[in-house]
Structures are given as C-alpha cells and as structure tokens.
Design a protein around this motif. Structure first.
Motif, mmCIF file in Angstrom:
data_model
loop_
_atom_site.group_PDB
_atom_site.id
_atom_site.type_symbol
_atom_site.label_atom_id
_atom_site.label_comp_id
_atom_site.label_asym_id
_atom_site.label_seq_id
_atom_site.Cartn_x
_atom_site.Cartn_y
_atom_site.Cartn_z
ATOM 1 N N VAL A 43 11.771 94.371 -21.612
ATOM 2 C CA VAL A 43 11.443 95.792 -21.599
ATOM 3 C C VAL A 43 10.791 96.094 -22.942
ATOM 4 C CG1 VAL A 43 12.390 98.123 -21.500
ATOM 5 C CG2 VAL A 43 13.410 96.293 -20.106
ATOM 6 N N ILE A 44 9.691 96.861 -22.921
ATOM 7 C CA ILE A 44 9.027 97.196 -24.174
ATOM 8 C C ILE A 44 8.856 98.704 -24.313
ATOM 9 C CG2 ILE A 44 7.859 94.979 -24.473
ATOM 10 C CD1 ILE A 44 5.288 96.347 -23.455
ATOM 11 N N ILE A 45 8.981 99.150 -25.539
ATOM 12 C CA ILE A 45 8.618 100.494 -25.945
ATOM 13 C C ILE A 45 7.816 100.344 -27.224
ATOM 14 C CG2 ILE A 45 10.679 101.495 -24.858
ATOM 15 C CD1 ILE A 45 11.755 101.960 -27.731
ATOM 16 N N ALA A 52 12.985 106.812 -36.838
ATOM 17 C CA ALA A 52 14.415 106.528 -36.707
ATOM 18 C C ALA A 52 14.676 105.263 -35.904
ATOM 19 C CB ALA A 52 15.138 107.719 -36.086
ATOM 20 N N LYS A 53 14.021 105.106 -34.749
ATOM 21 C CA LYS A 53 14.279 103.913 -33.917
ATOM 22 C C LYS A 53 14.007 102.634 -34.697
ATOM 23 C CE LYS A 53 11.644 105.217 -30.452
ATOM 24 N NZ LYS A 53 11.394 106.629 -30.755
ATOM 25 N N GLU A 54 12.893 102.597 -35.377
ATOM 26 C CA GLU A 54 12.532 101.393 -36.133
ATOM 27 C C GLU A 54 13.538 101.128 -37.251
ATOM 28 O OE1 GLU A 54 10.289 99.308 -39.489
ATOM 29 O OE2 GLU A 54 10.947 101.410 -39.441
ATOM 30 N N LYS A 55 13.932 102.167 -37.970
ATOM 31 C CA LYS A 55 14.910 102.009 -39.047
ATOM 32 C C LYS A 55 16.261 101.543 -38.499
ATOM 33 C CE LYS A 55 13.054 105.506 -42.171
ATOM 34 N NZ LYS A 55 13.336 106.825 -42.784
ATOM 35 N N HIS A 56 16.702 102.179 -37.415
ATOM 36 C CA HIS A 56 17.996 101.792 -36.829
ATOM 37 C C HIS A 56 17.978 100.346 -36.373
ATOM 38 C CE1 HIS A 56 18.656 106.284 -35.586
ATOM 39 N NE2 HIS A 56 18.757 106.106 -36.888
ATOM 40 N N LEU A 57 16.900 99.938 -35.701
ATOM 41 C CA LEU A 57 16.837 98.585 -35.149
ATOM 42 C C LEU A 57 16.716 97.523 -36.237
ATOM 43 C CD1 LEU A 57 14.672 99.348 -32.029
ATOM 44 C CD2 LEU A 57 17.078 98.652 -32.048
ATOM 45 N N THR A 82 19.570 92.866 -27.363
ATOM 46 C CA THR A 82 19.128 92.803 -28.748
ATOM 47 C C THR A 82 17.614 92.938 -28.789
ATOM 48 O OG1 THR A 82 20.988 91.356 -29.268
ATOM 49 C CG2 THR A 82 19.175 91.398 -30.840
ATOM 50 N N ALA A 83 17.135 93.867 -29.589
ATOM 51 C CA ALA A 83 15.700 94.144 -29.679
ATOM 52 C C ALA A 83 15.059 93.371 -30.825
ATOM 53 C CB ALA A 83 15.477 95.633 -29.881
ATOM 54 N N ARG A 84 13.769 93.097 -30.652
ATOM 55 C CA ARG A 84 12.953 92.501 -31.707
ATOM 56 C C ARG A 84 11.802 93.459 -32.001
ATOM 57 N NH1 ARG A 84 13.130 89.008 -27.789
ATOM 58 N NH2 ARG A 84 10.899 88.731 -27.526
ATOM 59 N N LEU A 85 11.429 93.559 -33.257
ATOM 60 C CA LEU A 85 10.316 94.410 -33.671
ATOM 61 C C LEU A 85 9.082 93.543 -33.902
ATOM 62 C CD1 LEU A 85 12.241 96.628 -36.233
ATOM 63 C CD2 LEU A 85 11.676 97.176 -33.866
ATOM 64 N N GLU A 86 7.957 93.953 -33.318
ATOM 65 C CA GLU A 86 6.708 93.192 -33.428
ATOM 66 C C GLU A 86 5.571 94.131 -33.827
ATOM 67 O OE1 GLU A 86 6.177 91.552 -29.510
ATOM 68 O OE2 GLU A 86 7.741 90.048 -29.802
ATOM 69 N N THR A 87 4.949 93.850 -34.966
ATOM 70 C CA THR A 87 3.799 94.660 -35.366
ATOM 71 C C THR A 87 2.496 94.094 -34.812
ATOM 72 O OG1 THR A 87 3.726 93.468 -37.477
ATOM 73 C CG2 THR A 87 4.889 95.585 -37.448
ATOM 74 N N GLU A 88 2.440 92.778 -34.634
ATOM 75 C CA GLU A 88 1.221 92.169 -34.094
ATOM 76 C C GLU A 88 1.012 92.632 -32.655
ATOM 77 O OE1 GLU A 88 -0.646 87.784 -33.186
ATOM 78 O OE2 GLU A 88 0.788 87.990 -34.826
ATOM 79 N N GLY A 89 -0.160 93.185 -32.388
ATOM 80 C CA GLY A 89 -0.497 93.652 -31.048
ATOM 81 C C GLY A 89 0.075 95.013 -30.691
ATOM 82 N N ALA A 90 0.776 95.660 -31.628
ATOM 83 C CA ALA A 90 1.434 96.936 -31.322
ATOM 84 C C ALA A 90 0.440 98.057 -31.028
ATOM 85 C CB ALA A 90 2.374 97.333 -32.455
ATOM 86 N N VAL A 119 8.757 97.455 -29.710
ATOM 87 C CA VAL A 119 10.162 97.079 -29.613
ATOM 88 C C VAL A 119 10.306 96.295 -28.315
ATOM 89 C CG1 VAL A 119 12.530 97.889 -29.484
ATOM 90 C CG2 VAL A 119 10.843 99.162 -30.856
ATOM 91 N N ARG A 120 10.714 95.058 -28.440
ATOM 92 C CA ARG A 120 10.859 94.150 -27.292
ATOM 93 C C ARG A 120 12.348 93.920 -27.060
ATOM 94 N NH1 ARG A 120 7.619 90.789 -24.532
ATOM 95 N NH2 ARG A 120 5.855 91.358 -25.854
ATOM 96 N N LEU A 121 12.817 94.357 -25.896
ATOM 97 C CA LEU A 121 14.222 94.249 -25.541
ATOM 98 C C LEU A 121 14.401 93.175 -24.468
ATOM 99 C CD1 LEU A 121 17.155 95.288 -25.659
ATOM 100 C CD2 LEU A 121 16.493 97.037 -23.988
ATOM 101 N N THR A 122 15.041 92.083 -24.839
ATOM 102 C CA THR A 122 15.361 91.028 -23.881
ATOM 103 C C THR A 122 16.705 91.376 -23.247
ATOM 104 O OG1 THR A 122 14.145 89.384 -25.161
ATOM 105 C CG2 THR A 122 15.783 88.550 -23.594
#
Length: 132
Positions: A43-45, A52-57, A82-90, A119-122
C-alpha cells in the motif's frame, strides 16, 4: 505476514480516500485522510518531508492504512505493518495520485522547495471485508 487479495487491491485502485494512522512520539495515535494506491503487494501513500506523518514514521515505522467503499459500509480494508520512506520516484508517485484523484497530470498543490516522500506499507496484518 498477510497478503492483499486481488479484491482488496481492486478496492485500493479506486479513487477512494483512506486514512493513515501513525504513532506520535508520546505514543498517541495520529490519523490523517490520504490518497492511497497499491504497488505490487504494498500500500502506498505520499507526503512531504517535514510533515507529521513523515516525522512520526522516521521515529516509529508502525502504521495502518484503511479504506471504505462509500457504496457499501461493510466493504472495507485495513492494512497494518511497518512502513518504509522512499524519496526516489516520490514526485512521480504524487503526480500519479493526482491523476487518480483529480484527473490532473501533475500534483497542483506542491509548495516551493517541497520534497515529496512515498510511504510504502508492506502488509503484516490485513483485515478485509467484501461486504457480502
């Protein structure tokens, strides 16, 4: 670890607003309405660096994302993991979401100097109801 069914993925592909839940530093929960999609089994957002979301994660990567079918209150999906943060391709992801939700080729609300993050949620836990 749970997997998303094809029906659950189909629900995520619809332009339905979801809500994302993250954990604040004090342990309380933070909910926000989000644009949501699926990429493979994730799932991606998308958000901006510094929000806030980025800081919390960054501090605690646990997250949940849910969507509900507005045509059937009992057709819904909730995914946690557990989410992963990805700037590449965002930037491309937020533009794709803008197309899905607004019909716009580019995200029209980008602020000067804003850096986007996907934000990539597996899925670790999936709750899905067909509403049948």
């Amino acid at each position: 670890m749970d997997k998303l069914s094809e029906d659950a993925k189909a629900l995520l592909r619809r332009p339905l607003h979801g809500w994302a839940t993250t954990v604040r530093p004090d342990g309380s929960l933070h909910n926000t309405v989000v644009w949501v999609d699926v990429d493979g089994d994730d799932v991606i957002i998308n958000t901006a660096v510094g929000r806030a979301k980025e800081k919390h994660l960054k501090a605690d990567p646990r997250m949940a994302v849910s969507v509900k079918d507005p045509d059937n209150d009992y057709h819904y999906l909730s995914v946690s993991g557990t989410a992963r943060l990805e700037t590449e391709g965002a930037d491309a992801v937020i533009d794709r979401l803008a197309k899905k939700y607004l019909g716009a080729d580019r995200y029209p609300f980008r602020q000067p100097g804003e850096k986007r993050v996907t934000v990539r949620l597996t899925p670790e836990k999936v709750i899905y109801s067909t509403g049948a």
